[in-house]
Design a protein around this motif. Sequence first.
Motif, PDB file in Angstrom:
ATOM      1  N   ASP A  86      -5.767 -18.274  44.725  1.00 36.93           N
ATOM      2  CA  ASP A  86      -5.478 -18.441  46.081  1.00 36.93           C
ATOM      3  C   ASP A  86      -6.578 -17.820  47.059  1.00 36.93           C
ATOM      4  O   ASP A  86      -6.307 -17.684  48.400  1.00 36.93           O
ATOM      5  N   SER A 136      -0.713 -17.476  43.435  1.00 42.69           N
ATOM      6  CA  SER A 136      -1.847 -16.577  43.377  1.00 42.69           C
ATOM      7  C   SER A 136      -2.490 -16.648  42.010  1.00 42.69           C
ATOM      8  O   SER A 136      -2.896 -18.022  41.519  1.00 42.69           O
ATOM      9  N   HIS A 137      -2.724 -15.808  41.305  1.00 39.68           N
ATOM     10  CA  HIS A 137      -3.310 -15.728  39.978  1.00 39.68           C
ATOM     11  C   HIS A 137      -2.554 -16.003  38.985  1.00 39.68           C
ATOM     12  O   HIS A 137      -2.939 -16.441  37.804  1.00 39.68           O
ATOM     13  N   ASP A 143      -9.658 -15.281  42.887  1.00 34.25           N
ATOM     14  CA  ASP A 143      -8.262 -15.606  42.128  1.00 34.25           C
ATOM     15  C   ASP A 143      -7.766 -17.134  42.760  1.00 34.25           C
ATOM     16  O   ASP A 143      -8.419 -17.585  43.801  1.00 34.25           O
ATOM     17  N   ASP A 193      -7.649 -14.735  47.570  1.00 33.44           N
ATOM     18  CA  ASP A 193      -7.393 -13.444  48.289  1.00 33.44           C
ATOM     19  C   ASP A 193      -7.924 -12.188  47.481  1.00 33.44           C
ATOM     20  O   ASP A 193      -7.672 -10.916  47.903  1.00 33.44           O
TER      21      ASP A 193
HETATM   22 ZN    ZN Z   1      -4.006 -13.945  45.334  1.00 28.56          ZN
END
Ligand code: ZN
Length: 543
Positions: A278, A64-65, A276, A280
Amino acid sequence: MDADVITNFIKLHSHLPKTFLRYGTAGFRSKAEHIYHTIFRVGLVAVLRSKQTKSTIGVMITASHNPEEDNGVKLIDPLGEMLAPAWEEHATRLALAEEDELQSVVSDICQKEVVNLQHDAFIVIGRDTRPSSEKLAKSLIDCVTVLGGQYYDYGLVTTPQLHYMTCCRNTHENYGVATVEGYYQKLSKAFVELTKQATSQRDGHMCLKIDCANGIGALKLKEMKRYFPACLVMHIDKDGTKGRLNHLCGADFVKVHQKPPVGLEMKPNERCCSFDGDADRIVYYYNDAAGRFHLLDGDKIAILIGSFLKELLVRMGQTLTMAVVQTAYANGSSTGYLEATLKLPVCCAKTGVKHLHHKAKEFDIGVYFEANGHGTVLFSKAAEEKIRHQAKEEKDNRKREAATMFENTIDLINQTVGDAISDMLLIEAILALKNFTIQQWDAMYTDLPNRQLKVKVADRRIIETTDEERRVVTPPKLQERIDELTKNYKLARAFVRPSGTEDAVRVYAEADTQENADELAHEVSLAVYHLAGGVGAEPMPVA
Ligand code: ZN
Ligand code: NG1
Protein backbone atom coordinates in the motif's frame (compact mmCIF):
# COMPACT_ATOMS: atom_id res chain seq x y z
CA MET A 1 -29.29 7.17 15.64
CA ASP A 2 -32.83 5.94 15.99
CA ALA A 3 -34.02 2.34 16.05
CA ASP A 4 -35.05 2.38 12.37
CA VAL A 5 -31.60 3.39 11.22
CA ILE A 6 -29.99 0.64 13.28
CA THR A 7 -32.52 -1.90 11.98
CA ASN A 8 -31.77 -0.96 8.36
CA PHE A 9 -28.08 -1.01 9.11
CA ILE A 10 -28.30 -4.52 10.57
CA LYS A 11 -30.34 -5.71 7.58
CA LEU A 12 -27.45 -4.76 5.32
CA HIS A 13 -24.98 -7.18 6.86
CA SER A 14 -26.76 -9.63 9.16
CA HIS A 15 -26.43 -12.42 6.56
CA LEU A 16 -22.65 -12.18 6.52
CA PRO A 17 -20.60 -14.61 8.63
CA LYS A 18 -19.58 -12.88 11.84
CA THR A 19 -15.93 -12.85 12.88
CA PHE A 20 -14.21 -11.84 16.04
CA LEU A 21 -11.59 -9.33 15.00
CA ARG A 22 -10.06 -6.68 17.21
CA TYR A 23 -8.77 -3.27 16.16
CA GLY A 24 -4.98 -3.68 16.31
CA THR A 25 -1.82 -1.90 15.16
CA ALA A 26 -2.98 -2.14 11.56
CA GLY A 27 -6.73 -1.71 12.12
CA PHE A 28 -8.79 -4.82 11.45
CA ARG A 29 -6.81 -7.31 9.41
CA SER A 30 -7.46 -10.93 8.43
CA LYS A 31 -8.26 -13.18 5.49
CA ALA A 32 -10.46 -11.09 3.15
CA GLU A 33 -13.54 -13.24 3.74
CA HIS A 34 -13.43 -12.32 7.44
CA ILE A 35 -13.52 -8.60 6.74
CA TYR A 36 -16.92 -8.41 5.00
CA HIS A 37 -18.89 -8.30 8.24
CA THR A 38 -16.38 -6.07 10.00
CA ILE A 39 -16.43 -3.41 7.26
CA PHE A 40 -20.02 -2.48 8.17
CA ARG A 41 -19.12 -2.00 11.80
CA VAL A 42 -16.15 0.13 10.72
CA GLY A 43 -18.55 2.29 8.72
CA LEU A 44 -20.54 2.83 11.89
CA VAL A 45 -17.42 3.77 13.87
CA ALA A 46 -16.37 6.21 11.13
CA VAL A 47 -19.77 7.90 11.11
CA LEU A 48 -19.79 8.29 14.90
CA ARG A 49 -16.21 9.57 14.99
CA SER A 50 -16.98 12.05 12.22
CA LYS A 51 -20.04 13.36 14.09
CA GLN A 52 -18.03 13.64 17.30
CA THR A 53 -15.07 15.50 15.78
CA LYS A 54 -17.24 17.44 13.30
CA SER A 55 -14.57 16.48 10.78
CA THR A 56 -13.95 14.25 7.81
CA ILE A 57 -12.76 10.76 8.76
CA GLY A 58 -10.82 8.45 6.42
CA VAL A 59 -11.33 4.73 5.89
CA MET A 60 -8.59 2.85 4.04
CA ILE A 61 -9.11 -0.68 2.78
CA THR A 62 -5.80 -2.53 2.62
CA ALA A 63 -3.77 -5.30 4.22
CA SER A 64 -0.51 -3.53 3.38
CA HIS A 65 2.40 -6.00 3.05
CA ASN A 66 0.31 -9.09 3.83
CA PRO A 67 -0.60 -11.64 1.12
CA GLU A 68 -3.09 -10.78 -1.61
CA GLU A 69 -5.83 -12.98 -0.13
CA ASP A 70 -5.78 -10.98 3.13
CA ASN A 71 -7.48 -7.67 3.59
CA GLY A 72 -8.02 -5.08 6.25
CA VAL A 73 -9.55 -1.76 7.13
CA LYS A 74 -8.15 1.18 9.04
CA LEU A 75 -9.64 4.48 10.21
CA ILE A 76 -7.88 7.81 9.79
CA ASP A 77 -8.40 10.64 12.28
CA PRO A 78 -8.99 14.28 11.24
CA LEU A 79 -5.38 15.40 10.94
CA GLY A 80 -4.44 12.32 8.96
CA GLU A 81 -3.26 10.52 12.06
CA MET A 82 -4.01 7.03 13.32
CA LEU A 83 -7.29 6.57 15.17
CA ALA A 84 -7.21 7.77 18.81
CA PRO A 85 -6.66 4.86 21.26
CA ALA A 86 -10.05 5.24 23.02
CA TRP A 87 -11.75 4.87 19.65
CA GLU A 88 -9.75 1.73 18.86
CA GLU A 89 -11.55 0.22 21.83
CA HIS A 90 -14.92 1.50 20.66
CA ALA A 91 -14.20 0.03 17.24
CA THR A 92 -13.47 -3.36 18.77
CA ARG A 93 -16.63 -3.20 20.88
CA LEU A 94 -18.77 -2.32 17.87
CA ALA A 95 -17.11 -5.01 15.76
CA LEU A 96 -17.79 -7.69 18.36
CA ALA A 97 -21.30 -6.58 19.39
CA GLU A 98 -24.21 -8.93 18.69
CA GLU A 99 -27.04 -7.42 16.69
CA ASP A 100 -29.34 -7.06 19.69
CA GLU A 101 -26.61 -5.24 21.64
CA LEU A 102 -25.73 -2.73 18.94
CA GLN A 103 -28.17 0.00 19.89
CA SER A 104 -27.02 0.04 23.50
CA VAL A 105 -23.32 -0.06 22.58
CA VAL A 106 -23.85 2.89 20.23
CA SER A 107 -25.69 4.83 22.96
CA ASP A 108 -22.98 4.08 25.47
CA ILE A 109 -20.21 5.30 23.15
CA CYS A 110 -22.22 8.42 22.24
CA GLN A 111 -22.63 9.22 25.90
CA LYS A 112 -18.99 8.63 26.81
CA GLU A 113 -17.62 10.53 23.84
CA VAL A 114 -20.30 13.23 23.72
CA VAL A 115 -21.36 12.44 20.18
CA ASN A 116 -24.17 14.60 18.87
CA LEU A 117 -26.04 12.36 16.47
CA GLN A 118 -27.65 15.37 14.79
CA HIS A 119 -24.28 16.41 13.36
CA ASP A 120 -23.35 15.54 9.78
CA ALA A 121 -20.87 12.80 9.00
CA PHE A 122 -18.42 12.85 6.10
CA ILE A 123 -16.20 9.90 5.22
CA VAL A 124 -13.43 9.63 2.63
CA ILE A 125 -12.66 6.19 1.31
CA GLY A 126 -9.62 4.67 -0.38
CA ARG A 127 -8.54 1.18 -1.34
CA ASP A 128 -5.52 -0.80 -2.55
CA THR A 129 -5.37 -3.10 -5.59
CA ARG A 130 -6.50 -6.33 -3.87
CA PRO A 131 -9.33 -8.05 -5.76
CA SER A 132 -11.46 -8.02 -2.57
CA SER A 133 -10.98 -4.29 -1.92
CA GLU A 134 -13.52 -3.03 -4.44
CA LYS A 135 -16.39 -5.06 -2.99
CA LEU A 136 -15.42 -4.00 0.52
CA ALA A 137 -15.43 -0.34 -0.53
CA LYS A 138 -18.91 -0.79 -1.99
CA SER A 139 -20.17 -2.31 1.26
CA LEU A 140 -18.69 0.59 3.18
CA ILE A 141 -20.45 3.10 0.94
CA ASP A 142 -23.79 1.27 1.43
CA CYS A 143 -23.23 1.37 5.16
CA VAL A 144 -22.36 5.08 5.35
CA THR A 145 -25.38 5.90 3.18
CA VAL A 146 -27.83 3.91 5.33
CA LEU A 147 -26.44 5.67 8.40
CA GLY A 148 -27.19 9.04 6.79
CA GLY A 149 -23.55 10.00 6.26
CA GLN A 150 -21.96 11.49 3.16
CA TYR A 151 -18.83 10.20 1.51
CA TYR A 152 -16.25 10.76 -1.18
CA ASP A 153 -14.65 7.71 -2.74
CA TYR A 154 -11.05 8.30 -3.85
CA GLY A 155 -10.96 4.79 -5.33
CA LEU A 156 -7.48 3.37 -5.81
CA VAL A 157 -4.99 5.36 -3.73
CA THR A 158 -1.98 4.61 -1.57
CA THR A 159 -2.59 4.57 2.19
CA PRO A 160 -0.52 7.76 2.70
CA GLN A 161 -2.47 9.53 -0.03
CA LEU A 162 -5.70 8.94 1.86
CA HIS A 163 -4.07 10.21 5.08
CA TYR A 164 -3.02 13.31 3.15
CA MET A 165 -6.55 13.83 1.73
CA THR A 166 -8.12 13.54 5.17
CA CYS A 167 -5.72 16.12 6.60
CA CYS A 168 -6.22 18.50 3.64
CA ARG A 169 -9.99 18.38 3.99
CA ASN A 170 -9.85 19.14 7.71
CA THR A 171 -7.37 22.02 7.43
CA HIS A 172 -9.26 24.00 4.77
CA GLU A 173 -6.63 22.78 2.33
CA ASN A 174 -3.87 24.55 4.27
CA TYR A 175 -1.92 21.33 4.16
CA GLY A 176 -2.51 20.88 0.43
CA VAL A 177 -5.24 20.46 -2.17
CA ALA A 178 -7.37 17.40 -1.39
CA THR A 179 -7.03 15.70 -4.76
CA VAL A 180 -4.56 13.22 -6.19
CA GLU A 181 -3.34 15.98 -8.54
CA GLY A 182 -2.95 18.27 -5.51
CA TYR A 183 -0.74 15.64 -3.88
CA TYR A 184 1.38 15.19 -7.03
CA GLN A 185 1.73 18.94 -7.48
CA LYS A 186 2.70 19.63 -3.88
CA LEU A 187 5.36 16.93 -3.77
CA SER A 188 6.80 17.47 -7.23
CA LYS A 189 7.04 21.25 -6.76
CA ALA A 190 8.88 20.78 -3.45
CA PHE A 191 11.17 18.19 -5.05
CA VAL A 192 12.05 20.42 -8.02
CA GLU A 193 12.73 23.41 -5.75
CA LEU A 194 14.78 21.37 -3.30
CA THR A 195 17.00 19.77 -5.94
CA LYS A 196 17.69 23.02 -7.83
CA GLN A 197 21.12 23.32 -6.24
CA ALA A 198 22.10 19.72 -6.79
CA THR A 199 24.98 19.41 -9.20
CA SER A 200 24.70 15.65 -9.49
CA GLN A 201 21.42 15.81 -11.40
CA ARG A 202 23.37 16.35 -14.58
CA ASP A 203 25.45 13.20 -14.03
CA GLY A 204 22.34 11.05 -14.09
CA HIS A 205 22.61 10.36 -10.40
CA MET A 206 18.87 10.33 -9.82
CA CYS A 207 18.37 6.99 -11.46
CA LEU A 208 16.44 4.42 -9.51
CA LYS A 209 14.81 1.02 -9.93
CA ILE A 210 11.60 0.59 -7.95
CA ASP A 211 9.95 -2.67 -6.91
CA CYS A 212 6.31 -1.69 -6.35
CA ALA A 213 5.35 -5.03 -4.73
CA ASN A 214 2.82 -5.49 -7.60
CA GLY A 215 0.65 -2.97 -5.81
CA ILE A 216 -0.88 0.48 -5.85
CA GLY A 217 2.51 2.23 -5.75
CA ALA A 218 3.11 1.30 -9.40
CA LEU A 219 -0.15 2.87 -10.56
CA LYS A 220 0.45 6.06 -8.64
CA LEU A 221 4.10 6.43 -9.68
CA LYS A 222 3.09 6.03 -13.32
CA GLU A 223 0.47 8.76 -12.90
CA MET A 224 2.98 10.96 -11.13
CA LYS A 225 5.79 10.53 -13.67
CA ARG A 226 4.75 13.48 -15.82
CA TYR A 227 5.10 15.84 -12.85
CA PHE A 228 8.78 14.99 -12.34
CA PRO A 229 11.81 16.62 -13.93
CA ALA A 230 13.53 14.57 -16.63
CA CYS A 231 16.64 14.14 -14.47
CA LEU A 232 14.75 11.75 -12.19
CA VAL A 233 14.80 8.45 -14.02
CA MET A 234 12.56 5.80 -12.45
CA HIS A 235 12.40 2.21 -13.67
CA ILE A 236 9.16 0.84 -12.30
CA ASP A 237 9.29 -2.90 -11.72
CA LYS A 238 6.83 -5.36 -10.11
CA ASP A 239 4.02 -3.16 -11.37
CA GLY A 240 1.28 -5.75 -11.01
CA THR A 241 1.14 -6.74 -14.67
CA LYS A 242 2.68 -10.16 -13.93
CA GLY A 243 3.16 -11.24 -10.32
CA ARG A 244 0.88 -11.32 -7.32
CA LEU A 245 0.73 -8.58 -4.71
CA ASN A 246 3.62 -8.76 -2.20
CA HIS A 247 4.56 -12.21 -3.49
CA LEU A 248 8.34 -12.70 -3.28
CA CYS A 249 8.78 -8.95 -3.56
CA GLY A 250 8.04 -5.71 -1.73
CA ALA A 251 9.64 -3.96 1.23
CA ASP A 252 8.65 -6.56 3.82
CA PHE A 253 10.02 -9.48 1.80
CA VAL A 254 13.32 -7.67 1.21
CA LYS A 255 13.69 -6.59 4.84
CA VAL A 256 12.76 -9.90 6.48
CA HIS A 257 14.67 -12.15 4.05
CA GLN A 258 17.52 -9.70 3.54
CA LYS A 259 17.58 -10.39 -0.18
CA PRO A 260 16.33 -8.70 -3.36
CA PRO A 261 12.86 -9.36 -4.79
CA VAL A 262 12.80 -12.59 -6.78
CA GLY A 263 13.32 -11.86 -10.49
CA LEU A 264 14.44 -8.23 -10.10
CA GLU A 265 17.44 -7.62 -12.34
CA MET A 266 20.11 -5.65 -10.53
CA LYS A 267 23.29 -4.36 -12.12
CA PRO A 268 26.28 -4.02 -9.77
CA ASN A 269 25.91 -0.90 -7.62
CA GLU A 270 22.52 -0.04 -9.14
CA ARG A 271 20.31 1.90 -6.71
CA CYS A 272 17.07 0.01 -6.06
CA CYS A 273 14.19 0.36 -3.64
CA SER A 274 11.05 -1.57 -2.67
CA PHE A 275 7.62 -0.27 -1.62
CA ASP A 276 5.15 -2.43 0.26
CA GLY A 277 1.66 -3.27 -1.04
CA ASP A 278 0.00 0.00 0.00
CA ALA A 279 3.11 2.18 -0.46
CA ASP A 280 3.63 3.36 3.10
CA ARG A 281 6.99 1.62 3.55
CA ILE A 282 10.25 1.82 1.62
CA VAL A 283 13.67 0.20 1.84
CA TYR A 284 16.71 0.74 -0.42
CA TYR A 285 19.35 -1.78 -1.48
CA TYR A 286 22.07 -2.63 -4.00
CA ASN A 287 24.42 -5.43 -5.00
CA ASP A 288 28.10 -4.49 -4.83
CA ALA A 289 30.64 -5.37 -7.53
CA ALA A 290 31.30 -8.69 -5.78
CA GLY A 291 27.58 -9.52 -5.89
CA ARG A 292 27.04 -8.96 -2.17
CA PHE A 293 23.61 -7.64 -1.22
CA HIS A 294 23.40 -4.46 0.91
CA LEU A 295 20.15 -3.39 2.56
CA LEU A 296 19.50 0.22 3.58
CA ASP A 297 16.45 -0.03 5.79
CA GLY A 298 14.41 2.40 7.89
CA ASP A 299 17.36 2.94 10.25
CA LYS A 300 19.67 4.02 7.42
CA ILE A 301 16.90 6.23 6.02
CA ALA A 302 16.36 7.92 9.42
CA ILE A 303 20.07 8.63 9.63
CA LEU A 304 20.31 10.07 6.12
CA ILE A 305 17.34 12.35 6.75
CA GLY A 306 18.35 13.18 10.35
CA SER A 307 21.89 14.17 9.38
CA PHE A 308 20.62 16.28 6.45
CA LEU A 309 18.15 18.19 8.65
CA LYS A 310 20.74 18.70 11.35
CA GLU A 311 23.24 20.12 8.84
CA LEU A 312 20.61 22.53 7.56
CA LEU A 313 19.76 23.65 11.11
CA VAL A 314 23.43 24.35 11.81
CA ARG A 315 23.75 26.39 8.60
CA MET A 316 20.59 28.30 9.49
CA GLY A 317 21.88 29.00 13.01
CA GLN A 318 18.63 27.61 14.43
CA THR A 319 18.42 25.86 17.77
CA LEU A 320 15.29 23.77 17.47
CA THR A 321 14.92 20.53 19.42
CA MET A 322 15.36 17.45 17.29
CA ALA A 323 15.30 13.72 18.00
CA VAL A 324 15.08 10.39 16.21
CA VAL A 325 12.48 7.87 17.36
CA GLN A 326 13.17 4.17 16.76
CA THR A 327 11.79 0.84 18.01
CA ALA A 328 13.48 -2.18 19.57
CA TYR A 329 14.03 -3.45 15.99
CA ALA A 330 16.47 -0.62 15.25
CA ASN A 331 19.92 -1.99 14.60
CA GLY A 332 22.26 -1.35 17.54
CA SER A 333 24.81 0.26 15.20
CA SER A 334 22.27 2.81 14.02
CA THR A 335 21.43 3.87 17.56
CA GLY A 336 25.13 4.14 18.39
CA TYR A 337 25.81 6.23 15.27
CA LEU A 338 22.94 8.62 15.98
CA GLU A 339 24.08 9.22 19.53
CA ALA A 340 27.85 9.16 19.21
CA THR A 341 28.47 10.60 15.73
CA LEU A 342 25.44 12.71 14.88
CA LYS A 343 24.92 13.71 18.52
CA LEU A 344 21.18 13.39 18.10
CA PRO A 345 18.96 12.24 20.97
CA VAL A 346 17.32 8.86 20.32
CA CYS A 347 14.04 7.62 21.82
CA CYS A 348 12.69 4.10 21.72
CA ALA A 349 8.94 3.55 21.23
CA LYS A 350 6.81 0.41 21.03
CA THR A 351 6.32 -1.20 17.64
CA GLY A 352 3.55 0.39 15.57
CA VAL A 353 3.69 3.81 13.98
CA LYS A 354 1.16 5.39 16.28
CA HIS A 355 3.63 5.01 19.16
CA LEU A 356 6.51 6.50 17.18
CA HIS A 357 4.34 9.31 15.83
CA HIS A 358 3.19 10.20 19.33
CA LYS A 359 6.75 10.31 20.68
CA ALA A 360 8.05 12.32 17.70
CA LYS A 361 5.51 15.05 18.45
CA GLU A 362 7.38 15.92 21.66
CA PHE A 363 10.11 17.66 19.64
CA ASP A 364 10.29 20.62 17.25
CA ILE A 365 11.59 18.14 14.71
CA GLY A 366 10.85 14.45 15.27
CA VAL A 367 12.28 11.96 12.78
CA TYR A 368 10.73 8.53 13.19
CA PHE A 369 11.30 5.30 11.32
CA GLU A 370 10.62 1.67 11.98
CA ALA A 371 13.47 -0.54 10.77
CA ASN A 372 11.04 -2.01 8.22
CA GLY A 373 10.96 1.33 6.39
CA HIS A 374 7.81 2.96 7.72
CA GLY A 375 8.43 6.49 8.85
CA THR A 376 8.36 10.22 8.34
CA VAL A 377 9.33 13.52 9.98
CA LEU A 378 7.08 15.74 12.10
CA PHE A 379 7.57 19.47 12.58
CA SER A 380 5.93 21.43 15.37
CA LYS A 381 3.82 24.34 14.26
CA ALA A 382 6.19 26.79 15.92
CA ALA A 383 9.22 25.26 14.22
CA GLU A 384 7.52 25.35 10.84
CA GLU A 385 6.62 29.02 11.28
CA LYS A 386 10.17 29.92 12.34
CA ILE A 387 11.67 28.14 9.34
CA ARG A 388 9.23 29.68 6.84
CA HIS A 389 9.83 33.11 8.35
CA GLN A 390 13.59 32.73 8.07
CA ALA A 391 13.29 31.55 4.46
CA LYS A 392 11.50 34.81 3.67
CA GLU A 393 13.20 37.38 5.91
CA GLU A 394 16.77 36.22 6.57
CA LYS A 395 19.36 38.74 5.36
CA ASP A 396 22.36 36.37 5.37
CA ASN A 397 22.33 34.62 1.97
CA ARG A 398 23.81 31.34 3.18
CA LYS A 399 21.38 31.09 6.05
CA ARG A 400 18.40 32.03 3.89
CA GLU A 401 19.36 29.45 1.28
CA ALA A 402 19.47 26.74 3.97
CA ALA A 403 16.12 27.88 5.37
CA THR A 404 14.58 27.72 1.89
CA MET A 405 15.90 24.19 1.48
CA PHE A 406 14.41 23.30 4.85
CA GLU A 407 11.08 24.81 3.83
CA ASN A 408 11.01 22.73 0.64
CA THR A 409 11.92 19.65 2.67
CA ILE A 410 8.91 20.26 4.92
CA ASP A 411 6.66 20.49 1.85
CA LEU A 412 8.12 17.31 0.37
CA ILE A 413 7.43 15.28 3.51
CA ASN A 414 4.03 13.71 4.16
CA GLN A 415 3.75 14.49 7.86
CA THR A 416 0.53 12.56 8.32
CA VAL A 417 2.13 9.10 8.04
CA GLY A 418 5.06 7.20 6.49
CA ASP A 419 4.81 7.53 2.71
CA ALA A 420 7.00 5.52 0.31
CA ILE A 421 6.64 8.03 -2.55
CA SER A 422 7.40 11.08 -0.41
CA ASP A 423 10.25 9.31 1.44
CA MET A 424 11.72 8.15 -1.87
CA LEU A 425 11.69 11.68 -3.29
CA LEU A 426 13.29 13.08 -0.15
CA ILE A 427 16.03 10.43 -0.18
CA GLU A 428 16.72 11.03 -3.88
CA ALA A 429 16.89 14.77 -3.24
CA ILE A 430 19.29 14.39 -0.31
CA LEU A 431 21.55 12.00 -2.23
CA ALA A 432 21.62 14.46 -5.15
CA LEU A 433 22.33 17.45 -2.89
CA LYS A 434 25.09 15.66 -1.01
CA ASN A 435 26.38 14.19 -4.26
CA PHE A 436 26.20 10.82 -2.52
CA THR A 437 26.05 7.40 -4.13
CA ILE A 438 24.11 4.63 -2.39
CA GLN A 439 27.48 3.13 -1.41
CA GLN A 440 28.53 6.34 0.33
CA TRP A 441 25.22 6.47 2.15
CA ASP A 442 25.61 2.82 3.16
CA ALA A 443 29.12 3.48 4.43
CA MET A 444 27.91 5.98 7.06
CA TYR A 445 27.89 3.03 9.47
CA THR A 446 27.84 -0.77 9.30
CA ASP A 447 24.78 -2.65 10.52
CA LEU A 448 25.24 -5.45 13.01
CA PRO A 449 24.21 -8.76 11.42
CA ASN A 450 20.68 -9.60 12.55
CA ARG A 451 17.86 -12.10 12.13
CA GLN A 452 14.08 -11.98 12.55
CA LEU A 453 12.06 -15.18 13.11
CA LYS A 454 8.49 -16.15 14.02
CA VAL A 455 7.30 -18.80 16.48
CA LYS A 456 3.77 -20.18 16.67
CA VAL A 457 2.41 -20.52 20.21
CA ALA A 458 -1.04 -21.51 21.49
CA ASP A 459 -1.78 -18.04 22.83
CA ARG A 460 0.69 -15.28 22.07
CA ARG A 461 -0.88 -13.03 24.69
CA ILE A 462 0.87 -14.96 27.47
CA ILE A 463 3.99 -13.06 26.45
CA GLU A 464 3.94 -9.70 28.17
CA THR A 465 6.72 -7.20 27.70
CA THR A 466 8.10 -4.05 29.28
CA ASP A 467 10.73 -1.39 28.49
CA GLU A 468 9.23 -0.60 25.06
CA GLU A 469 9.04 -4.34 24.30
CA ARG A 470 12.74 -4.93 24.89
CA ARG A 471 12.21 -7.23 27.90
CA VAL A 472 9.77 -10.02 28.71
CA VAL A 473 7.82 -10.02 31.98
CA THR A 474 5.82 -13.22 31.49
CA PRO A 475 6.33 -16.16 31.23
CA PRO A 476 8.77 -15.49 34.09
CA LYS A 477 11.64 -17.77 33.01
CA LEU A 478 11.81 -16.55 29.44
CA GLN A 479 13.75 -13.30 29.97
CA GLU A 480 16.25 -15.10 32.19
CA ARG A 481 16.85 -17.61 29.42
CA ILE A 482 17.20 -14.88 26.77
CA ASP A 483 19.78 -13.12 28.96
CA GLU A 484 21.77 -16.35 29.43
CA LEU A 485 21.79 -17.05 25.69
CA THR A 486 22.71 -13.50 24.74
CA LYS A 487 25.72 -13.53 27.09
CA ASN A 488 27.38 -16.18 24.91
CA TYR A 489 27.76 -13.85 21.94
CA LYS A 490 29.64 -10.65 21.22
CA LEU A 491 27.74 -7.39 20.58
CA ALA A 492 24.57 -9.40 21.01
CA ARG A 493 21.01 -8.33 21.74
CA ALA A 494 17.79 -10.30 21.48
CA PHE A 495 14.13 -9.78 22.33
CA VAL A 496 10.74 -11.34 21.68
CA ARG A 497 7.25 -9.86 21.45
CA PRO A 498 3.80 -10.98 20.39
CA SER A 499 2.96 -9.66 16.92
CA GLY A 500 0.12 -7.16 16.78
CA THR A 501 -0.88 -8.19 13.27
CA GLU A 502 -0.21 -11.94 13.02
CA ASP A 503 -0.84 -14.92 15.23
CA ALA A 504 2.82 -15.40 16.09
CA VAL A 505 5.61 -14.38 18.44
CA ARG A 506 8.37 -12.42 16.76
CA VAL A 507 12.01 -13.06 17.64
CA TYR A 508 14.84 -10.62 16.90
CA ALA A 509 18.56 -11.14 17.44
CA GLU A 510 21.70 -9.32 16.45
CA ALA A 511 25.35 -10.21 17.02
CA ASP A 512 28.88 -9.74 15.69
CA THR A 513 28.52 -12.18 12.78
CA GLN A 514 25.59 -13.42 10.69
CA GLU A 515 26.20 -16.99 11.92
CA ASN A 516 26.00 -15.82 15.52
CA ALA A 517 22.88 -13.70 14.93
CA ASP A 518 21.24 -16.72 13.24
CA GLU A 519 22.28 -19.06 16.02
CA LEU A 520 21.10 -16.73 18.77
CA ALA A 521 17.76 -16.13 17.00
CA HIS A 522 17.29 -19.89 16.68
CA GLU A 523 18.11 -20.54 20.34
CA VAL A 524 15.76 -17.78 21.49
CA SER A 525 13.02 -19.21 19.24
CA LEU A 526 13.46 -22.57 20.94
CA ALA A 527 13.21 -20.90 24.35
CA VAL A 528 9.92 -19.26 23.28
CA TYR A 529 8.69 -22.57 21.90
CA HIS A 530 9.43 -24.43 25.14
CA LEU A 531 8.55 -21.77 27.71
CA ALA A 532 5.59 -20.05 26.02
CA GLY A 533 3.60 -22.99 24.69
CA GLY A 534 4.89 -23.49 21.15
CA VAL A 535 2.67 -25.38 18.74
CA GLY A 536 3.55 -27.41 15.63
CA ALA A 537 7.10 -28.39 14.83
CA GLU A 538 10.04 -26.87 16.70
CA PRO A 539 11.41 -23.78 14.93
CA MET A 540 14.03 -24.69 12.33
CA PRO A 541 17.57 -23.39 12.49
CA VAL A 542 18.13 -20.67 9.91
CA ALA A 543 20.61 -21.00 7.07
ZN1 ZN B 1 1.93 -0.75 4.37
P1 NG1 C 1 3.73 -6.69 14.26
O1 NG1 C 1 3.02 -7.77 13.51
O2 NG1 C 1 3.07 -6.20 15.52
O3 NG1 C 1 5.19 -7.01 14.43
C1 NG1 C 1 4.13 -5.31 11.97
C2 NG1 C 1 5.45 -4.57 11.94
C3 NG1 C 1 5.24 -3.20 12.57
C4 NG1 C 1 4.13 -2.43 11.88
C5 NG1 C 1 2.88 -3.29 11.80
C6 NG1 C 1 1.75 -2.64 11.02
C7 NG1 C 1 7.71 -5.48 12.25
C8 NG1 C 1 8.62 -6.26 13.11
N1 NG1 C 1 6.47 -5.30 12.71
O4 NG1 C 1 3.69 -5.38 13.31
O5 NG1 C 1 6.44 -2.51 12.53
O6 NG1 C 1 4.54 -1.97 10.63
O7 NG1 C 1 3.15 -4.57 11.23
O8 NG1 C 1 1.73 -2.92 9.68
O9 NG1 C 1 8.11 -5.05 11.17
